[in-house]
Design a protein around this motif. Structure first.
Motif, PDB file in Angstrom:
ATOM      1  N   THR A  84       3.529 -38.198 -22.586  1.00  0.00           N
ATOM      2  CA  THR A  84       2.623 -37.288 -23.281  1.00  0.00           C
ATOM      3  C   THR A  84       2.584 -37.631 -24.770  1.00  0.00           C
ATOM      4  OG1 THR A  84       3.101 -35.529 -21.694  1.00  0.00           O
ATOM      5  CG2 THR A  84       2.173 -34.853 -23.808  1.00  0.00           C
ATOM      6  N   GLU A  85       3.744 -37.904 -25.320  1.00  0.00           N
ATOM      7  CA  GLU A  85       3.807 -38.267 -26.743  1.00  0.00           C
ATOM      8  C   GLU A  85       3.001 -39.533 -27.021  1.00  0.00           C
ATOM      9  OE1 GLU A  85       7.067 -39.152 -30.266  1.00  0.00           O
ATOM     10  OE2 GLU A  85       7.762 -38.816 -28.228  1.00  0.00           O
ATOM     11  N   GLN A  86       3.103 -40.527 -26.159  1.00  0.00           N
ATOM     12  CA  GLN A  86       2.344 -41.759 -26.353  1.00  0.00           C
ATOM     13  C   GLN A  86       0.838 -41.517 -26.237  1.00  0.00           C
ATOM     14  OE1 GLN A  86       4.527 -43.998 -23.369  1.00  0.00           O
ATOM     15  NE2 GLN A  86       5.260 -45.415 -24.952  1.00  0.00           N
ATOM     16  N   ALA A  87       0.429 -40.632 -25.345  1.00  0.00           N
ATOM     17  CA  ALA A  87      -0.997 -40.315 -25.234  1.00  0.00           C
ATOM     18  C   ALA A  87      -1.513 -39.720 -26.539  1.00  0.00           C
ATOM     19  CB  ALA A  87      -1.246 -39.366 -24.064  1.00  0.00           C
ATOM     20  N   TRP A  88      -0.716 -38.844 -27.140  1.00  0.00           N
ATOM     21  CA  TRP A  88      -1.106 -38.260 -28.423  1.00  0.00           C
ATOM     22  C   TRP A  88      -1.087 -39.304 -29.542  1.00  0.00           C
ATOM     23  CZ3 TRP A  88      -3.513 -33.834 -29.363  1.00  0.00           C
ATOM     24  CH2 TRP A  88      -3.524 -32.854 -28.368  1.00  0.00           C
ATOM     25  N   GLN A  89      -0.117 -40.215 -29.495  1.00  0.00           N
ATOM     26  CA  GLN A  89      -0.080 -41.294 -30.489  1.00  0.00           C
ATOM     27  C   GLN A  89      -1.314 -42.181 -30.345  1.00  0.00           C
ATOM     28  OE1 GLN A  89       3.818 -42.674 -29.300  1.00  0.00           O
ATOM     29  NE2 GLN A  89       4.751 -41.881 -31.164  1.00  0.00           N
ATOM     30  N   PHE A  90      -1.673 -42.497 -29.115  1.00  0.00           N
ATOM     31  CA  PHE A  90      -2.874 -43.285 -28.851  1.00  0.00           C
ATOM     32  C   PHE A  90      -4.092 -42.559 -29.421  1.00  0.00           C
ATOM     33  CE2 PHE A  90      -6.508 -44.855 -26.617  1.00  0.00           C
ATOM     34  CZ  PHE A  90      -6.210 -46.130 -26.146  1.00  0.00           C
ATOM     35  N   LEU A  91      -4.185 -41.258 -29.158  1.00  0.00           N
ATOM     36  CA  LEU A  91      -5.315 -40.473 -29.645  1.00  0.00           C
ATOM     37  C   LEU A  91      -5.393 -40.493 -31.168  1.00  0.00           C
ATOM     38  CD1 LEU A  91      -7.697 -38.556 -29.139  1.00  0.00           C
ATOM     39  CD2 LEU A  91      -6.048 -36.672 -29.109  1.00  0.00           C
ATOM     40  N   GLY A  92      -4.265 -40.227 -31.829  1.00  0.00           N
ATOM     41  CA  GLY A  92      -4.268 -40.229 -33.292  1.00  0.00           C
ATOM     42  C   GLY A  92      -4.654 -41.575 -33.878  1.00  0.00           C
ATOM     43  N   SER A  93      -4.126 -42.637 -33.315  1.00  0.00           N
ATOM     44  CA  SER A  93      -4.451 -43.984 -33.803  1.00  0.00           C
ATOM     45  C   SER A  93      -5.912 -44.331 -33.530  1.00  0.00           C
ATOM     46  CB  SER A  93      -3.550 -45.022 -33.133  1.00  0.00           C
ATOM     47  OG  SER A  93      -2.226 -44.814 -33.511  1.00  0.00           O
ATOM     48  N   GLY A  94      -6.373 -43.984 -32.332  1.00  0.00           N
ATOM     49  CA  GLY A  94      -7.763 -44.281 -31.972  1.00  0.00           C
ATOM     50  C   GLY A  94      -8.758 -43.540 -32.848  1.00  0.00           C
ATOM     51  N   LEU A  95      -8.496 -42.268 -33.094  1.00  0.00           N
ATOM     52  CA  LEU A  95      -9.398 -41.502 -33.957  1.00  0.00           C
ATOM     53  C   LEU A  95      -9.403 -42.061 -35.369  1.00  0.00           C
ATOM     54  CD1 LEU A  95      -8.722 -37.773 -32.917  1.00  0.00           C
ATOM     55  CD2 LEU A  95     -10.493 -39.326 -32.085  1.00  0.00           C
ATOM     56  N   ARG A  96      -8.233 -42.353 -35.883  1.00  0.00           N
ATOM     57  CA  ARG A  96      -8.158 -42.881 -37.252  1.00  0.00           C
ATOM     58  C   ARG A  96      -8.891 -44.211 -37.376  1.00  0.00           C
ATOM     59  NH1 ARG A  96      -5.383 -46.437 -39.583  1.00  0.00           N
ATOM     60  NH2 ARG A  96      -3.811 -46.673 -37.982  1.00  0.00           N
TER      61      ARG A  96
END
Length: 117
Positions: A84-96
């Motif tokens: 779950t943490e990696q999914a959120w990290q992916f999301l934050g990086s992708g949005l940025r």
């Protein structure tokens, strides 16, 4: 589960707030892949870039109403071993990297979200 979701969101917010603005790059997708590798997220570079861009599109057209829905979408499309943490990290990086206009959805969610679905 709730704490993992909150930890993931906090990690994504930290990434967004301290990571440098993406530099002009001939291959932004490679830079994204390198960033993901730092989180232990692997996979095909082109697929991960497409997935991040698809997430941006889903937010733009309103298919995902908020960051939680985007994280659920990503969790269903990343490797089964992705936390779950990696999914959120992916999301934050992708949005940025691909749609910084949607970063506010992370901060809005973190200030108003009190319960994990």
């Amino acid at each position: 589960m709730r704490w993992r979701m909150i930890a993931g969101l906090v990690s994504a917010l930290i990434i967004v707030s301290i990571a440098p603005t993406p530099r002009a790059s001939a291959d932004q997708d490679t830079d994204f892949a390198t960033e993901l590798h730092g989180f232990g997220i692997y996979g095909q570079r082109d697929y991960n870039a497409w997935l991040a861009k698809a997430t941006c599109k889903r937010l733009t057209v309103g298919l995902d109403a908020d960051a939680t829905e985007s994280a659920v979408f990503l969790s269903g499309n990343l490797a089964r071993t992705t936390s779950t943490e990696q999914a959120w990290q992916f999301l934050g990086s992708g949005l940025r990297r691909y749609c910084p206009e949607h970063i506010g959805k992370l901060t809005t969610m973190s200030s108003s979200h009190t319960e994990v679905p």
